[in-house]
Design a protein around this motif. Structure first.
Motif, PDB file in Angstrom:
ATOM      1  N   UNK A  27      -6.404  -5.467  16.885  1.00 48.53           N
ATOM      2  CA  UNK A  27      -6.209  -6.000  18.232  1.00 48.53           C
ATOM      3  C   UNK A  27      -5.430  -5.026  19.103  1.00 48.53           C
ATOM      4  N   UNK A  28      -4.449  -4.355  18.521  1.00 52.11           N
ATOM      5  CA  UNK A  28      -3.593  -3.451  19.285  1.00 52.11           C
ATOM      6  C   UNK A  28      -4.146  -2.044  19.370  1.00 52.11           C
ATOM      7  N   UNK A  29      -4.808  -1.565  18.307  1.00 54.92           N
ATOM      8  CA  UNK A  29      -5.191  -0.165  18.233  1.00 54.92           C
ATOM      9  C   UNK A  29      -6.692   0.077  18.229  1.00 54.92           C
ATOM     10  N   UNK A  30      -7.476  -0.970  18.085  1.00 51.36           N
ATOM     11  CA  UNK A  30      -8.921  -0.859  17.952  1.00 51.36           C
ATOM     12  C   UNK A  30      -9.297   0.040  16.781  1.00 51.36           C
ATOM     13  N   UNK A  31      -8.522  -0.030  15.727  1.00 53.97           N
ATOM     14  CA  UNK A  31      -8.790   0.778  14.538  1.00 53.97           C
ATOM     15  C   UNK A  31      -8.152   0.115  13.330  1.00 53.97           C
ATOM     16  N   UNK A  32      -8.812   0.273  12.184  1.00 55.91           N
ATOM     17  CA  UNK A  32      -8.279  -0.248  10.924  1.00 55.91           C
ATOM     18  C   UNK A  32      -7.982   0.887   9.942  1.00 55.91           C
ATOM     19  N   UNK A  33      -8.037   2.106  10.422  1.00 58.43           N
ATOM     20  CA  UNK A  33      -7.902   3.257   9.537  1.00 58.43           C
ATOM     21  C   UNK A  33      -6.545   3.316   8.840  1.00 58.43           C
ATOM     22  N   UNK A  34      -5.519   2.777   9.451  1.00 60.96           N
ATOM     23  CA  UNK A  34      -4.201   2.841   8.842  1.00 60.96           C
ATOM     24  C   UNK A  34      -3.991   1.858   7.713  1.00 60.96           C
ATOM     25  N   UNK A  35      -4.956   0.969   7.484  1.00 57.67           N
ATOM     26  CA  UNK A  35      -4.798  -0.058   6.454  1.00 57.67           C
ATOM     27  C   UNK A  35      -5.215   0.462   5.085  1.00 57.67           C
ATOM     28  N   UNK A  36      -4.520  -0.010   4.059  1.00 57.92           N
ATOM     29  CA  UNK A  36      -4.901   0.358   2.691  1.00 57.92           C
ATOM     30  C   UNK A  36      -6.274  -0.215   2.347  1.00 57.92           C
ATOM     31  N   UNK A  37      -6.674  -1.280   3.015  1.00 56.83           N
ATOM     32  CA  UNK A  37      -7.985  -1.864   2.749  1.00 56.83           C
ATOM     33  C   UNK A  37      -9.102  -0.945   3.240  1.00 56.83           C
ATOM     34  N   UNK A  38      -8.876  -0.257   4.341  1.00 58.50           N
ATOM     35  CA  UNK A  38      -9.864   0.700   4.816  1.00 58.50           C
ATOM     36  C   UNK A  38     -10.050   1.807   3.782  1.00 58.50           C
ATOM     37  N   UNK A  39      -8.944   2.356   3.303  1.00 65.51           N
ATOM     38  CA  UNK A  39      -9.022   3.428   2.311  1.00 65.51           C
ATOM     39  C   UNK A  39      -9.694   2.952   1.037  1.00 65.51           C
TER      40      UNK A  39
END
Length: 363
Positions: free
Chosen positions: A152-164
């Motif tokens: 919602x804030x960054x329009x990205x999920x790359x920082x999440x461990x779930x993305x990795x």
């Protein structure tokens, strides 16, 4: 006949009230009149949508089973993949809270043989990475909402461990089966992950089938940037004091326009290499802004013939779907065998923005 909802009261990810067995049982809430996965079933778009949405539901139910300590014969999740002749080969577990946020499922030829299906049907993926959305339960809500707020804030999920984690598992499946035989799918927050891992691979020239159910389209960061852009334009016009300069400041310049035009033309020609499938309900304000280029949620008839635009994404909009938000955002509508979908004109402003970065170098 009334169907028990499998997902209300589970928040963004699931759509059904109560959440007590048999509320998640496949026979009670799954698709009716399900055909055999043999022969040409997977060539049928409706069967494909039903099957893949059920495999995504399996990712939800795996987490529900974990929370309710259901294992072995008491587990409910296997009933969501067995009818389609798949087996679960790997769980995706969030190391922060131990929750299950996805699963890798593979074609189960031994199970298929029991139904006299001698080989994997044409079109059936060898492997499906299924990713769930938000579950508003005490043991997982903190991490789920953390990632919701991240998007919602960054329009990205790359920082999440779930993305990795999802990216690593998807790459492993591709190494084993080949990209043409692998599919990634998700619902709600899980659709956000599916889109981003698919896009990440596409940037490296690896294209996988991708199905996104109710993908999130609301981004505070995007909204703030648009607002800032408007403010900057107003200030530039005010400072310049001339209409000619105002027009010039509203458009980045001739060079920028040329790059944009060339980039768009290149995008139209090349983006067809990776075409995600989006499933949208216009009554779901979380995903509805993918539908129209202008951002207005409308349903438009599919164009045919020479005038059909090159596909940037296949955006399917449900007709006569649930109207109330929780059900409109729910996954259950996508495995209903009487669902009627329209293919919207492929002019989604948000999908254009996502896919443009794959092929056009931003300056």
């Amino acid at each position: 006949m009334h169907r028990h909802s499998a997902q209300e009261a589970q928040g963004m990810g699931s759509n059904g009230g109560g959440a007590k067995p048999p509320a998640w049982e496949f026979h009670a809430t799954g698709p009716r009149n399900l055909s055999s996965p043999g022969r040409s079933a997977w060539k049928n778009p409706n069967y494909r949508r039903i099957a893949i949405s059920c495999l995504v539901q399996a990712a939800y139910v795996l987490e529900f089973d974990r929370q309710e300590n259901r294992t072995g014969e008491t587990a409910i999740a296997p009933n969501w993949w067995k009818p389609f002749k798949y087996k679960m080969v790997r769980l995706l577990i969030d190391p922060r809270d131990g929750s299950i946020y996805g699963a890798l499922l593979e074609w189960d030829q031994i199970a298929a043989l029991s139904d006299w299906i001698m080989r994997r049907p044409d079109g059936a993926p060898k492997a499906v990475l299924a990713l769930r959305g938000t579950v508003l339960k005490q043991s997982t809500v903190a991490r789920d909402l953390e990632d919701d707020l991240r998007y919602f804030a960054q329009e990205s999920l790359r920082g999440s461990v779930r993305f990795a984690g999802a990216l690593e598992v998807l790459k492993s499946a591709i190494d084993t089966h080949g990209s043409n035989n692998v599919c990634v799918a998700g619902h709600s927050l899980g659709a956000g992950y599916a889109m981003q891992v698919g896009k990440t691979l596409a940037k490296d020239g690896v294209f996988v089938e991708c199905h996104l159910f109710n993908p999130p389209s609301v981004s505070l960061g995007l909204g703030l940037r648009k607002l800032q852009d408007k403010v900057d334009k107003v200030l530039k016009r005010y400072i310049s004091g001339s209409s000619s300069n105002a027009v010039e400041s509203s458009h980045p310049g001739q060079k920028g326009e040329t790059v944009s035009e060339i980039g768009e033309e290149k995008l139209i020609k090349e983006v067809k290499r990776w075409v995600p499938n989006l499933y949208i309900n216009n009554s779901d304000y979380i995903c509805c802004f993918y539908v129209d280029r202008s951002g207005v949620p409308t349903v438009t008839a599919e164009k045919r013939g020479d005038g059909h635009p090159e596909a940037r994404a296949k955006v399917f909009v449900i007709a006569k779907g649930p109207q109330k938000f929780l059900k409109a955002h729910g996954l259950q509508q996508w495995w209903m065998d009487d669902s009627e979908l329209h293919l919207a004109v492929n002019e989604s402003k948000l999908m254009y923005k996502h896919l443009k970065s794959l092929y056009v170098k931003e300056t």
